[in-house]
Design an enzyme around this catalytic site. Structure first.
Site: not given
Ligand SMILES: Cc1ncc(COP(=O)(O)O)c(C=O)c1O
Ligand code: FES
Lengths: 130, 405
Positions: B154, B182, B204, B243, B329
């Site tokens: 991902n 993905q 999604h 359900t 960050c």
């Molecule tokens: C590789 C991978 N696995 C699992 C998930 C989790 O999927 P979901 O948001 O449908 O729980 C994601 C998405 O965030 C993902 O990119």
């Molecule tokens: S949070 Fe990493 S430099 Fe500010």
């Protein structure tokens, strides 16, 4: 995350970006942080040896927007201050001015460290010169 | 006409295709029935719609409809596959093999099983992000019951050698689960050609709604049994009670059908856009590092480190573009991406990384805008970067004494 207006302003219009000649005996350089931590700040001050007042301050920062804003603000505050007044700047002052959230406090700490390191470097040079 | 912010974060989630939404709408209103209601038209309508969707999803991955178990999403599918198989086959063995770059839904499920007494091998990945098949083979023991390796990552979009892993699993008589979230709908994925026993998918990420996913569970050669992790009314052949989310399932089915029909053309278009973005950046910026294999990669993924520029500041500079970064960050934990760290290129490149996830609704005009914007922001931030200055002055950053803080 949403940034405060002041952080955004410093980020978009950073004050005093740049470098001063490192070898100049009236210039103090502070370099703090580490690339693998994701933040490195270079802050420089140019001090008038007669008066002990900081005439110029410059920075370059590798770090998040809050780190850039903290160092930009620090250079603004440093100009016109004496070396001792500069050492009195606290990271909490920066946090308050920029309204930094708790996760960004360490970015202000880095700025305080950079000020201290720059002044220490300047003092070291002055002592060595005497 | 560009619409802002430009959305280049399709690995996080994708917008619902209008055709999908249209298919779903009646199932919120006049066809609101419970698919488990056996005694009236409302129930029959809902059940029929669910079975049609099951077939649409099965057709996309070369499965039979009965092998599709609906869940709330891929997080649940990963949990069901891994825990369900571990508990079911505990007598046979207690060892699971996975990789360090898996999604947290897999890693944390494995960690939980370790606390319960199972043993887990987390395979490292090579510099290009792929697992080493020799290492995988060597990790298999008499006690290994499950291999779980994702199809596409991902963050860096790399495609693991799933067919090869499937062949090894078959030869060794070990179950093979893949988190195919993905990949499905973006690149060809056939459960039989790949010798996959279980596969997690979610709507999604393929232009369907959030909160609906599925686990493919093989019924023949071999028949895979799972201990359910959610108990109740015995829906989904007892593997997942609750359900059914009928509108979600209808949307998922429609999304799968569209992907099946349009994937061939769409993947060519995605790759052209991705390559255009990559080319435009490389033409005008130096010191760019691509994270992960460019040869084994999702067509719509690009993950680049912009050396000497910190990722969060870069995101702030391109605030009319929605992308994500592996920088510490930007994360709540202040840790850089574990996936990028696993590539072994050094944490500094993780801090400087941006993930671009192009999708169905992106255009060439958007790519051009984003490329121009990045070039100007990266250039500006490099002017502000002490590291860039040092490198240009000939300093070797790796030899510097850094003051940790
Ligand atoms: C590789 C991978 N696995 C699992 C998930 C989790 O999927 P979901 O948001 O449908 O729980 C994601 C998405 O965030 C993902 O990119
Ligand atoms: S949070 Fe990493 S430099 Fe500010």
């Amino acid at each position: 995350m949403a940034y405060s207006e002041k952080v955004v302003d410093h980020f978009n219009n950073p004050r005093n970006v740049g470098s001063l000649p490192k070898q100049d005996p009236t210039v103090g350089t502070g370099l703090v942080g580490a690339p693998e931590c994701g933040d490195v700040m270079k802050l420089q001050v140019k001090v008038n040896p007669e008066t002990g007042v900081i005439d110029e301050a410059k920075f370059k920062t590798f770090g998040c927007g809050s780190a850039i804003a903290s160092s930009s603000l620090a250079t603004e505050w440093l100009k016109g201050k004496t070396v001792d007044q500069a050492l009195a700047i606290k990271n909490t002052d920066i946090v308050a001015e920029l309204a930094l959230p708790p996760v960004k406090i360490h970015c202000s700490v880095l700025a305080e460290d950079a000020i201290k390191a720059a002044i220490a470097d300047y003092k070291k040079k002055q002592q060595a010169g005497q | 006409m560009l619409k802002f912010p430009i959305y280049f974060d399709n690995h996080a989630t994708s917008p619902v295709d209008p055709r999908v939404l249209e298919a779903m709408l009646p199932y919120f209103t006049e066809r609101f029935g419970n698919a488990a209601s056996r005694n009236h038209k409302y129930g029959w309508e809902a059940e029929e719609a669910v079975e049609q969707a099951r077939k649409q999803i099965a057709d996309l991955i070369g499965a039979s409809p009965k092998e599709i178990v609906f869940t709330s999403g891929a997080t649940e599918s990963d949990n069901l596959a891994i825990r369900g198989a571990a508990y079911m086959y505990r007598e046979k063995g207690d060892h699971i093999i996975t990789a360090v770059t898996e999604h947290k839904a897999v890693i944390d499920t494995c960690k939980r099983l370790e606390k319960e007494g199972f043993r887990v091998t987390y395979l490292p990945v090579k510099k290009d992000g792929l697992v080493d098949l020799g290492q995988l083979r060597a990790a298999i023991t008499e006690k290994t019951v499950l291999i779980t390796i994702m199809t596409a990552n991902n963050e860096i979009g790399v495609l693991q050698p799933i067919a090869e892993i499937g062949a090894i699993a078959k030869e060794k008589g070990v179950l093979f689960h893949t988190d195919a979230v993905q990949a499905v709908g973006k690149v060809p994925f056939d459960v039989n050609a790949l010798n996959v026993h279980m596969a997690s998918i979610t709507a999604h990420k393929m232009y369907g709604p959030k909160g609906i996913g599925a686990l493919y569970v093989r019924r023949r050669n071999p028949r895979v049994l799972l201990t359910p992790i959610i108990e109740g009314g015995g829906h989904e052949r007892g593997m997942r009670s609750g359900t059914l989310n009928v509108p979600g399932i209808v949307g998922f089915g429609k999304a799968a059908e569209i992907c099946r029909l349009e994937m061939a053309a769409e993947s060519v278009r995605m790759q052209a856009l991705r390559d255009r973005l990559n080319r435009k950046l490389h033409e005008r910026l130096d010191e760019l590092y691509i994270n992960g294999s460019m040869d084994h990669r999702l067509p719509g993924n690009l993950n680049i480190s912009f050396a000497y520029v910190e990722g969060e500041s870069l995101l702030m500079g391109i605030n009319d573009v929605a992308v994500s970064s592996g920088s510490a960050c930007t994360s709540a934990s202040l840790e850089p991406s574990y996936v990028l760290k696993a590539l072994g290129a050094g944490d500094e490149l993780a801090h400087s990384s941006i993930r671009f996830g192009l999708g169905r609704f992106n255009t060439e005009e958007e790519v051009d805008y984003v490329a121009d914007k990045l070039v100007s922001v990266v250039s500006k931030l490099r002017e502000m970067s002490p590291l860039y200055e040092m490198v240009k002055d000939g300093v070797d950053l790796s030899k510097m004494q850094w003051s940790a803080h």
